[in-house]
Motif scaffolding. Structure first.
Motif, PDB file in Angstrom:
ATOM      1  N   THR A  89       0.840  -1.199   0.000  1.00  0.00           N
ATOM      2  CA  THR A  89       0.000   0.000   0.000  1.00  0.00           C
ATOM      3  C   THR A  89       0.878   1.253   0.000  1.00  0.00           C
ATOM      4  N   PHE A  90       0.500   2.228  -0.793  1.00  0.00           N
ATOM      5  CA  PHE A  90       1.236   3.493  -0.807  1.00  0.00           C
ATOM      6  C   PHE A  90       0.420   4.550  -0.068  1.00  0.00           C
ATOM      7  N   PHE A  91       1.116   5.537   0.495  1.00  0.00           N
ATOM      8  CA  PHE A  91       0.437   6.635   1.196  1.00  0.00           C
ATOM      9  C   PHE A  91       1.336   7.863   1.184  1.00  0.00           C
ATOM     10  N   GLY A  92       0.736   9.040   1.351  1.00  0.00           N
ATOM     11  CA  GLY A  92       1.491  10.292   1.351  1.00  0.00           C
ATOM     12  C   GLY A  92       1.861  10.782  -0.027  1.00  0.00           C
ATOM     13  N   PHE A  97       2.502  15.197  -5.879  1.00  0.00           N
ATOM     14  CA  PHE A  97       1.709  15.740  -6.978  1.00  0.00           C
ATOM     15  C   PHE A  97       1.582  17.256  -6.922  1.00  0.00           C
ATOM     16  N   ILE A  98       1.479  17.819  -5.725  1.00  0.00           N
ATOM     17  CA  ILE A  98       1.196  19.251  -5.624  1.00  0.00           C
ATOM     18  C   ILE A  98       2.248  20.011  -4.828  1.00  0.00           C
ATOM     19  N   GLY A  99       3.348  19.392  -4.513  1.00  0.00           N
ATOM     20  CA  GLY A  99       4.426  20.104  -3.840  1.00  0.00           C
ATOM     21  C   GLY A  99       4.279  20.101  -2.331  1.00  0.00           C
ATOM     22  N   ASN A 100       4.675  21.201  -1.701  1.00  0.00           N
ATOM     23  CA  ASN A 100       4.695  21.281  -0.234  1.00  0.00           C
ATOM     24  C   ASN A 100       3.273  21.231   0.338  1.00  0.00           C
ATOM     25  N   HIS A 101       2.811  20.046   0.605  1.00  0.00           N
ATOM     26  CA  HIS A 101       1.445  19.826   1.070  1.00  0.00           C
ATOM     27  C   HIS A 101       1.462  19.362   2.519  1.00  0.00           C
ATOM     28  N   VAL A 118       9.934   7.374  -1.334  1.00  0.00           N
ATOM     29  CA  VAL A 118      10.115   7.906  -2.681  1.00  0.00           C
ATOM     30  C   VAL A 118      10.039   9.424  -2.591  1.00  0.00           C
ATOM     31  N   ASP A 119      11.189  10.091  -2.821  1.00  0.00           N
ATOM     32  CA  ASP A 119      11.190  11.547  -2.729  1.00  0.00           C
ATOM     33  C   ASP A 119      10.898  12.171  -4.083  1.00  0.00           C
ATOM     34  N   HIS A 120      10.890  13.494  -4.141  1.00  0.00           N
ATOM     35  CA  HIS A 120      10.504  14.189  -5.363  1.00  0.00           C
ATOM     36  C   HIS A 120      11.491  13.930  -6.492  1.00  0.00           C
ATOM     37  N   ALA A 121      12.794  13.838  -6.178  1.00  0.00           N
ATOM     38  CA  ALA A 121      13.800  13.589  -7.222  1.00  0.00           C
ATOM     39  C   ALA A 121      13.597  12.221  -7.860  1.00  0.00           C
ATOM     40  N   ALA A 122      13.283  11.211  -7.012  1.00  0.00           N
ATOM     41  CA  ALA A 122      13.049   9.867  -7.542  1.00  0.00           C
ATOM     42  C   ALA A 122      11.797   9.839  -8.411  1.00  0.00           C
ATOM     43  N   PHE A 123      10.787  10.584  -7.981  1.00  0.00           N
ATOM     44  CA  PHE A 123       9.546  10.626  -8.737  1.00  0.00           C
ATOM     45  C   PHE A 123       9.777  11.271 -10.111  1.00  0.00           C
TER      46      PHE A 123
END
Length: 367
Positions: A89-92, A97-101, A118-123
């Motif tokens: 299951t994934f969460f967070g 998708f929308i940045g600093n949320h 999974v951080d933003h660079a990996a995404f």
């Protein structure tokens, strides 16, 4: 012991079972084997102990998490139920998708767990090298988020409706309590305040700000009321009390307190400029009650009152005010009634002949 050969029918059954397992639909937030492998290749692995916090409600994040093993509890607060999620299951993901949320829940390890971070660079890297897998993942994720938001809005609407119903119930209860309190402080026969209402008024006078006007007290007592009640009946007696109460009320200003103390005794606490104005109020009440007329067969009945009063010293208790006004009242009673007297006033008693008044009453109530 040698293994028995697999029969064609058992092999087909195994194949069908494997295919069915392979075709089993994924849960809305569950990753397929291929998706899990794609994310695992670019993620950072993190081991969690029981009770360890992954992130907190309101915290600004930039990472998504995928559970490899164990369970994570999501605590939403605001009386919303917690959610327990498990492997694959994934969460967070909304933060990617929308940045600093700001996180909408607190994530805590419910069991020993391992997650992929999974951080933003990996995404961003996956968007370049695995667009097909990522597009499929994002479509599922967005569909789930939209459905979740719709459910949240529906739940919030129901909560608001429940809250509104509760508030309406509280307002109704408050209104009922206020109405009950008014009834408790109101004389049932005359609708004037009773002693409870009087004591509440006195408390407001003691605790409230000083008034520009002075406070005066009038005690009003019906003359020969027992004879009226005994010879004309209680129904006429009640009618007389209601009529007298209305005249006391008519002499009161909005800030005053007209009340029935009990029996045939009334009181008026009134704000006046001086003792002369208090005399005018007393004269008004005496004259108005003297002019009352009643329908047949009691058309000859005449009513009069004795009124005693005085100015109220605010540094003294109610008992002192009452005692002084009562002394003036009994002075008038001793003179035959049908008049008024204010302590401290030089004015004479303003009344007709007491014998004339008594004769009028006696004529009507003669046995």
């Amino acid at each position: 012991m040698s293994n028995l050969p697999t029969t064609p029918s058992s092999a087909a059954a195994d194949l069908a079972a494997n295919q069915a397992k392979a075709r089993a639909p994924l849960l809305p937030r569950e990753l397929s084997d291929d998706e899990l492998a794609v994310f695992a290749a670019v993620s950072t692995r993190r081991d969690l102990d029981v009770g360890e916090i992954v992130f907190q409600h309101g915290e600004v994040g930039r990472c998504m998490y995928i559970i490899e093993s164990g369970e994570i509890r999501l605590e939403f607060g605001d009386d919303l139920p917690d959610k327990l999620i498990g492997e694959r299951t994934f969460f967070g993901e909304l933060t990617l998708f929308i940045g600093n949320h700001a996180r909408g829940a607190t994530a805590i390890a419910a069991t020993p767990a391992t997650v992929h971070v999974v951080d933003h660079a990996a995404f961003e890297q996956l968007m370049l090298h695995e667009p097909r897998h990522l597009a499929h993942f994002m479509r599922r994720s967005f569909s789930y988020l939209v459905a979740s938001e719709q459910q949240l809005i529906a739940n919030q609407k129901r909560r608001n409706e429940d809250l509104l119903a509760t508030l309406n119930s509280l307002h109704l209860t408050q209104s009922e309590l206020a109405a009950t309190e008014r009834l408790v402080q109101t004389d049932e026969l005359t609708n004037l305040c009773n002693r409870r209402g009087l004591y509440r008024f006195l408390k407001r006078v003691q605790e409230g700000p000083a008034m520009d006007s002075a406070l005066g007290l009038l005690l009003v007592d019906l003359d020969q009321f027992k004879r009226i009640n005994d010879h004309c009946g209680h129904a006429i007696g009640d009618q007389v009390l209601r009529a007298a109460g209305q005249e006391v009320l008519s002499a009161a200003a909005a800030s005053d307190l007209p009340c029935r103390l009990g029996g045939d005794e009334f009181a008026l606490l009134t704000y006046v400029a001086n003792i002369e104005e208090l005399e005018m109020r007393a004269a008004q009440i005496a004259s108005a009650i003297r002019s009352l007329r009643f329908p047949s067969p009691n058309q000859h009945l005449r009513i009069s009152v004795s009124i005693g009063g005085g100015m109220c010293a605010l540094d003294q208790p109610w008992a002192n005010w009452y005692s002084e006004a009562d002394a003036a009242l009994y002075d008038i009673k001793a003179r035959g009634g049908d008049g008024w007297l204010i302590l401290g006033s030089n004015a004479s008693v303003n009344r007709p002949s007491a014998s004339d008044s008594a004769a009028c009453v006696a004529e009507q109530i003669r046995p």
